[in-house]
Scaffold this active site. Sequence first.
Site, PDB file in Angstrom:
ATOM      1  N   HIS A  56      71.452 120.358  85.125  1.00  0.00           N
ATOM      2  CA  HIS A  56      70.293 119.481  85.241  1.00  0.00           C
ATOM      3  C   HIS A  56      70.598 118.075  84.732  1.00  0.00           C
ATOM      4  O   HIS A  56      71.427 117.889  83.832  1.00  0.00           O
ATOM      5  CB  HIS A  56      69.118 120.061  84.453  1.00  0.00           C
ATOM      6  CG  HIS A  56      68.587 121.338  85.018  1.00  0.00           C
ATOM      7  ND1 HIS A  56      67.748 121.378  86.107  1.00  0.00           N
ATOM      8  CD2 HIS A  56      68.801 122.639  84.659  1.00  0.00           C
ATOM      9  CE1 HIS A  56      67.435 122.639  86.383  1.00  0.00           C
ATOM     10  NE2 HIS A  56      68.069 123.418  85.527  1.00  0.00           N
ATOM     11  N   ARG A  58      65.336 135.289  80.810  1.00  0.00           N
ATOM     12  CA  ARG A  58      65.622 134.127  79.980  1.00  0.00           C
ATOM     13  C   ARG A  58      64.742 134.099  78.738  1.00  0.00           C
ATOM     14  O   ARG A  58      63.717 134.769  78.673  1.00  0.00           O
ATOM     15  CB  ARG A  58      65.486 132.845  80.786  1.00  0.00           C
ATOM     16  CG  ARG A  58      64.267 132.739  81.674  1.00  0.00           C
ATOM     17  CD  ARG A  58      64.444 131.616  82.686  1.00  0.00           C
ATOM     18  NE  ARG A  58      63.259 131.373  83.495  1.00  0.00           N
ATOM     19  CZ  ARG A  58      63.027 131.945  84.657  1.00  0.00           C
ATOM     20  NH1 ARG A  58      63.908 132.819  85.148  1.00  0.00           N
ATOM     21  NH2 ARG A  58      61.940 131.662  85.354  1.00  0.00           N
ATOM     22  N   CYS A  69      86.007 145.581 100.688  1.00  0.00           N
ATOM     23  CA  CYS A  69      87.081 145.335  99.717  1.00  0.00           C
ATOM     24  C   CYS A  69      86.897 146.105  98.415  1.00  0.00           C
ATOM     25  O   CYS A  69      87.847 146.282  97.653  1.00  0.00           O
ATOM     26  CB  CYS A  69      87.206 143.841  99.412  1.00  0.00           C
ATOM     27  SG  CYS A  69      85.795 143.122  98.544  1.00  0.00           S
TER      28      CYS A  69
END
Length: 475
Positions: free
Chosen positions: A49, A310, A440
């Site tokens: 940011h 968060r 994979c």
Amino acid sequence: MYDVLIIGAGIVGASVAREFSRYNLKIAVLEKDNDVADETTKANSAIVHSGYDARSGSLMAKYNVLGNAMYEDLCKELSVPFKRNGSLVIAFNEDEMKHIETLYKRGLVNGVPELSIISKEDVKKLEPNISDEVVGALYAKTAGIVSPWELTEALMDNAIDNGVELFLNTKVLEIEKKENYFVIKTNNDTFETKIIINCSGVYTDLIHNMVAPESYKIFPRSGEYFVLDKTQGARITSTIFQCPSELGKGVLVAPTIHGNLLVGPDSIEVEDRSDISTNAERLEKIKSLGSRSVKDINFRDCIRNFSGVRSENDRDDFIIEESSVKGFFDVAGIKSPGLTSAPAIAIDVIKMVADSGLKLDEKSSFVPPRKHIIFMNLSPSEKAELIKQNPAYGRVICRCEMITEGEIIDAIHRPVPARTLDAVKKRSRPGMGRCQGGFCGPRVQEIISRELNIPLQEVVLAKDGSYILTEETKK
């Protein structure tokens, strides 16, 4: 006895560890998971940011601007991809344009460079696929995009090369304060240290309360995302925000550093600090909000959904301080712009510890970071020479991302070894493409088994217990 013990190996813990490794100190990092960058750092917006959003005078504003300015040199030094792609906060009406003006003025006070308010016409020149409803925007040229887990792993690798000891799968259970040191009891061993740096993310208040009186509370908040295939990645070049609300910066649409398109997050308070589940109703709302910003996003090209948790806190700012117990430092409540702020936070944590009395003797020789090889970025002659030296670089394992066996082997044998499919994926990207490891994955599992000399059944997807194979079904 350690001089410094850091709890948590996310972006902040790794940044702090690397800065401390510049000094002649005995340093340990304790991480409860089986890899670094395995929680909030792994599941965020990956945005660097610019710094206009945080309240002026706050720690968030201070460290955002300082950290942003460090990113270019830091990522170049660590061989981590980073790009200043710029960001736009778009307005859909004149009331929102007034808020854009507020953000602009705040950005100037915060010291954000290259910030401007631009017209609808200028927005459309920058981003032709932006919504036709946009009336103007705040343009921040210094905003960027990065790979958070690659940066964290590189920081920790370099810290280990400079003497830091990392203990994975080591959960702190109890902390006891002695006269001038701490005793930390974990699920594995007991550690003694003069200084503790608490960088444990959504668990910082719980760790703090083991040794000091409660002084803050963490409120975990969940955010969900779409990751779209690279067919959608070129729709925009800038990171697109809508005007923020009380719940945060809102749903963004952003290119990733590796060419995908990211849409999200929402913001929902959750009780379980480890809740990374996704919800169809929440994802539909994110889809709707993202489509309002950028026209004709094809969500059928979604290759993955994920969520991250968060750290909201009751102080509404970063908490970076020595606690009431001398020698115990909190680095807590590091929500957005925590990724951007981490390098600058680390430098100030060192200063705080020195001011508290720990003697710092800078090393005469600091081991520089190892350069990581990205095979497809090499010239044809460099590729040929590398394959000549090591034929494993001539075998492509992940065809979506064009990742070679040599790069996977390198990831497995770095200072922080990759022992799981997700750990290899975070370091060198096999499984990040359209098929998400469908082709994979088994081959990567075989390479991990061979390189670490462990049975295939012991190779897990991510966290301990996330087994992939149990036994053969056919002989």
